[in-house]
Write a protein that holds these residues in place. Structure first.
Motif, mmCIF file in Angstrom:
data_model
loop_
_atom_site.group_PDB
_atom_site.id
_atom_site.type_symbol
_atom_site.label_atom_id
_atom_site.label_comp_id
_atom_site.label_asym_id
_atom_site.label_seq_id
_atom_site.Cartn_x
_atom_site.Cartn_y
_atom_site.Cartn_z
ATOM 1 N N GLU A 128 -9.808 9.058 7.580
ATOM 2 C CA GLU A 128 -11.009 9.380 8.351
ATOM 3 C C GLU A 128 -10.925 10.805 8.906
ATOM 4 O OE1 GLU A 128 -13.731 7.435 8.687
ATOM 5 O OE2 GLU A 128 -12.845 5.787 7.556
ATOM 6 N N ILE A 140 -12.102 6.271 0.348
ATOM 7 C CA ILE A 140 -11.979 5.453 1.560
ATOM 8 C C ILE A 140 -12.556 4.056 1.318
ATOM 9 C CG2 ILE A 140 -12.815 5.168 3.940
ATOM 10 C CD1 ILE A 140 -12.535 8.227 4.239
ATOM 11 N N LYS A 141 -13.723 3.982 0.682
ATOM 12 C CA LYS A 141 -14.339 2.681 0.388
ATOM 13 C C LYS A 141 -13.435 1.838 -0.501
ATOM 14 C CE LYS A 141 -19.194 4.099 0.616
ATOM 15 N NZ LYS A 141 -20.407 4.359 -0.186
ATOM 16 N N THR A 181 -10.183 2.098 -0.942
ATOM 17 C CA THR A 181 -8.978 1.734 -0.206
ATOM 18 C C THR A 181 -9.249 0.574 0.744
ATOM 19 O OG1 THR A 181 -8.179 4.011 -0.362
ATOM 20 C CG2 THR A 181 -7.175 2.616 1.327
ATOM 21 N N ARG A 182 -10.377 0.636 1.437
ATOM 22 C CA ARG A 182 -10.737 -0.460 2.346
ATOM 23 C C ARG A 182 -10.910 -1.770 1.586
ATOM 24 N NH1 ARG A 182 -15.165 2.711 5.977
ATOM 25 N NH2 ARG A 182 -13.702 3.795 7.336
ATOM 26 N N LEU A 183 -11.565 -1.692 0.439
ATOM 27 C CA LEU A 183 -11.788 -2.893 -0.370
ATOM 28 C C LEU A 183 -10.460 -3.474 -0.857
ATOM 29 C CD1 LEU A 183 -13.856 -4.776 -1.674
ATOM 30 C CD2 LEU A 183 -13.926 -3.213 -3.628
ATOM 31 N N THR A 240 -7.530 -3.044 0.524
ATOM 32 C CA THR A 240 -6.812 -3.530 1.695
ATOM 33 C C THR A 240 -7.359 -4.896 2.116
ATOM 34 O OG1 THR A 240 -6.393 -1.279 2.437
ATOM 35 C CG2 THR A 240 -6.175 -3.019 4.094
ATOM 36 N N ALA A 241 -8.666 -5.059 2.088
ATOM 37 C CA ALA A 241 -9.276 -6.333 2.459
ATOM 38 C C ALA A 241 -8.883 -7.427 1.475
ATOM 39 C CB ALA A 241 -10.796 -6.189 2.516
#
Length: 136
Positions: free
Chosen positions: A24, A121-122, A124-126, A128-129
């Motif tokens: 971020e 970022i999107k 990576t978040r996906l 990670t989730a």
């Protein structure tokens, strides 16, 4: 004595930076560079030399900070370093020549990098989730 709106904004911005994950922070740097490049281009077109110089220098400071964050053990960092050096040199020439087209070229590059970073970022978040839910 109460704080004014500018003080509140500065406190809020500092809190955002201090609590943001590294990905971020990079996004914030890209967004800041975009902001200053847009202001610089507008100032240049309006022949506001001091404003142009100030905002180009702020964008260059951000690009220099991005250069400092690179992990040179990773291959893509070498490519990014060359790109950042190109941007800083291009901005130097834009400032000397007072050429808004040179600023626009750098702005286009930074916007492309920012958009790519948003996708990273999107993703990576996906991932990670999914990993957190045992779906990886």
């Amino acid at each position: 004595m109460s704080m004014n709106a500018a003080t509140y904004q500065k406190s809020y911005n500092n809190a955002q930076v201090m609590t943001a994950p590294p990905g971020e922070l990079t996004l914030m740097l890209y967004n800041g560079a975009i902001k200053f490049l847009k202001i610089a281009k507008t100032a240049m077109e309006a022949k506001k030399i001091a404003d142009t110089n100030h905002n180009i220098q702020r964008a260059q400071d951000i690009i220099s900070e991005l250069m400092c964050t690179l992990n040179m053990d990773v291959e893509i960092s070498k490519n990014l370093m060359a790109l950042y050096e190109f941007m800083n040199n291009h901005l130097l020439q834009a400032n000397i020549q007072k050429d808004p087209n040179l600023v626009q070229e750098v702005l286009d590059l930074v916007e492309d990098l920012r958009n790519t970073w948003v996708e990273v970022i999107k993703t990576t978040r996906l991932q990670t989730a999914k990993a957190a839910n045992g779906m990886a």
